[in-house]
Every structure is written in C-alpha cells, then in structure tokens.
Design a protein around this motif. Structure first.
Motif, PDB file in Angstrom:
ATOM      1  N   ALA A  16      -3.279  13.809 -14.135  1.00 44.96           N
ATOM      2  CA  ALA A  16      -4.261  12.847 -13.626  1.00 44.96           C
ATOM      3  C   ALA A  16      -5.681  13.334 -13.878  1.00 44.96           C
ATOM      4  O   ALA A  16      -6.559  12.558 -14.292  1.00 44.96           O
ATOM      5  CB  ALA A  16      -4.022  12.614 -12.134  1.00 44.96           C
ATOM      6  N   VAL A  26      -0.476   7.937 -12.946  1.00 38.74           N
ATOM      7  CA  VAL A  26       0.385   8.864 -13.683  1.00 38.74           C
ATOM      8  C   VAL A  26       1.839   8.643 -13.300  1.00 38.74           C
ATOM      9  O   VAL A  26       2.730   8.603 -14.154  1.00 38.74           O
ATOM     10  CB  VAL A  26      -0.030  10.321 -13.417  1.00 38.74           C
ATOM     11  N   VAL A  44      -2.828   8.497 -20.339  1.00 30.01           N
ATOM     12  CA  VAL A  44      -1.907   9.325 -19.564  1.00 30.01           C
ATOM     13  C   VAL A  44      -0.907   9.997 -20.494  1.00 30.01           C
ATOM     14  O   VAL A  44      -0.630  11.208 -20.362  1.00 30.01           O
ATOM     15  CB  VAL A  44      -1.187   8.488 -18.491  1.00 30.01           C
TER      16      VAL A  44
END
Length: 340
Positions: A16, A26, A44
């Motif tokens: 994150a 996430v 991500v």
C-alpha cells in the motif's frame, strides 16, 4: 525480492505504501475483488511485483475459514478420460483463484475414503469425487460441517449429493439404433462390472434400444466383468463363435474397446464395432472407429461450477445433471459381415 524498510517479508501495508493507496485497495486486488479502477489495480500489481509480495494464506484461513483449495478424486489420473476431467476442473478452479489437489483411488473404495478424509483433514474447501466405493455415508459429517461434495461420472451411494453424469443410457440407445439402421440384429454388448453405475446404464440403454426395435436379446450376447484384457479378449472371441455369431459389437468403455481392436486385428472378417468413449487417433484406424463420445470437458467444468456455487452459498436439493453424448460415425459401425 526487494527488501522492505524492516528487512522482512513484505506485507500488504508495504505494498500500500509503495503504490500510494489504502490497505483495503491492496486487499481487493490481492483477493480478486471488484471496486478498484484499472489504473489503481495496475499500480498495486506493479508494487506487488517490485516487492515480491506473496499472500499469506495462513492468515487468510484464519480470517475467512477458507483455504482457497479444492480436491478431485479420480479412478486413475493416467487414464485419458480422467486427465481431461482433471484439466476441466482445474481450469474452473484457476478462474476462482483456487488450488486443485488430485488423487487416484485405483477403483478401490477404501483408498477413495482414505484420500477423501486426508483432503478434508487438510481443510480443502470442497471435494469433487469420481466414486469407487459403494457407501459414501462417511462423508456426511464433512458435508454437515460445510464442506460441499459433488460426484462426477457416477452418483454417490448411500447419501444424497450433487451428481454430474453423462447420458449413458441415452447415448447407448442412440448407438444401438445406429447399428440397427445398418441392418444388424445380432448385436453383442461387452461391458465392465454390472454393479458399476456407468455399465448398468449403458446396458440398460442397449436393452431398451433392442426392445424399441422389437428385437430379442440373447443373453449369450451380453458379456460383463472385469476390464482386464484376457477376460475381454475371451468374451469378444466367444461372441464371434458359433453358427450364428453376433454381427456387431458394442464395447462399453475405451479400455474394452482397445482390447477388442486387438482381437479383431487378426481376423479376416470383422464385425461392426461401436465403442462407448472416444479414443485418441480413433479416426486414423482403418476403418475409423465409430464411437459414442462423452464430453469430459463439459463434465468437469459443470462439476466444478456446481461445487463453487455451493461454496458461494447456493442451497437446495441435490442436483443430478446429465451431459449429452454424441455419436461420431467414422466407418467401423457402418461395415462388417452381412447383417442379420
């Protein structure tokens, strides 16, 4: 793996921070959930790749009670039909983000039970079973505790459970009718043990097709038993002997068909031959092998999807789904000695 600021295995918090997003974002990307824009999801995933992050499945188990794994029990993973079933089940498992474990029962009911219980002890989320045993009540405690079980190719014995089957009787009726249309009246049936569901259904379809055509069945034309080659070879040879031998053979699974082909290869005059189950390279034989083909991919996919529907909360009565078969005419059932 890129070291984190702590010098330890990277966490979702590290991902994150690297991606500049919230922890929930996430989590959604890692678990394949919706609610994340494509651009954010890509950030991500880039952070995950850069850090070498791996999901902690032990923590996931504690949080959800699920292991993201299912198990498949087959007769023999080396059998082409079984391997196609396994591939189809695995494809659906991958779509669902699950790992598939596979075991072979070797047609042994006790081994099936041991494998099923071993998988349950390892907390798989569900089971798909090609059954060998004659009593599946041992699974009742597992089902009651929330582990769904789907039976494939044959129904369960002693319990009410979802079953995904081929239309064995219907396919055989279609095949025998095909032989009858080509003039055959003395049609032999070579099957495996009659107590096995698939053999019983295929034998039922054979008898029904003969009855619909108002043809008698001489019980000497029916040969059932183990599928070991010597027994099958003797059965085929016997059906072709005598003053009025059969003019057509229906072999009720691919192992029996393979042995029958070997027996017939040494004969000048061969009966018409129709096999239940397709064989690899069957179209390259001379003549090509006519078969009643099952659809193992559809069987496996359907079983896996029913299992995941149960895992996702589907309730209700156990379902019995029959997948259609298909007659593929290639020549072996359309030739043979003079029919009669």
């Amino acid at each position: 793996m890129t070291p984190t600021r702590h010098g330890t295995r990277p966490t979702m918090n590290d991902v994150a921070a690297r991606a500049g997003v919230g922890l929930k974002t996430v989590s959604r990307v890692v678990n394949g959930e919706s609610g994340v824009t494509p651009a954010m999801a890509e950030r991500v995933r880039a952070a995950i790749a850069e850090l070498g992050f791996r999901r902690n499945d032990s923590a996931r188990l504690l949080r959800t009670g699920r292991t993201a794994s299912i198990a498949l029990l087959l007769e023999d993973i080396g059998d082409p039909f079984s391997s196609q079933l396994a591939r189809a089940v695995e494809d659906v498992a991958v779509e669902q983000g699950c790992l598939l474990f596979t075991g072979s029962s070797a047609e042994d009911g006790e081994r099936e039970r041991e494998l099923a219980m071993a998988f349950c002890a390892r907390r798989v989320d569900g089971l798909v079973i090609v059954p060998s045993g004659t009593d599946h009540s041992y699974l009742e405690p597992e089902i009651a505790s929330g582990t769904p079980v789907v039976f494939l190719d044959r129904p369960a014995a002693g319990i009410d459970a979802d079953a995904i089957l081929s239309d064995n009787a219907g396919g055989t009726r279609q095949g025998v009718a095909h032989l009858i249309r080509h003039g055959h009246r003395r049609i032999g049936f070579v099957g495996d043990l009659p107590g096995i569901h698939t053999c019983a259904e295929r034998l039922r379809g054979y008898r029904e097709a003969m009855a619909r055509a108002h043809l008698p069945v001489d019980e000497r034309w029916v040969a059932t038993g183990p599928t070991d080659p010597p027994r099958v070879a003797r059965a085929v040879a016997r059906l072709l002997e005598g003053p009025e031998p059969v003019t057509a053979l229906l072999t009720a699974n691919n192992r029996i068909t393979a042995t029958a082909l070997g027996v017939l290869a040494g004969r000048d005059v061969r009966p018409a031959l129709l096999g239940f189950d397709d064989l690899e390279l069957a179209e390259l034989l001379t003549p090509g092998l006519t078969v009643i083909a099952q659809d193992p991919a559809a069987l496996g996919r359907t079983a896996a999807r029913v299992l995941f529907e149960r895992l996702h909360g589907e309730t209700g009565q156990a379902r019995r789904i029959e997948i259609p078969t298909r007659l593929i005419a290639r020549g072996s059932a359309e030739t043979g000695p003079p029919a009669g």
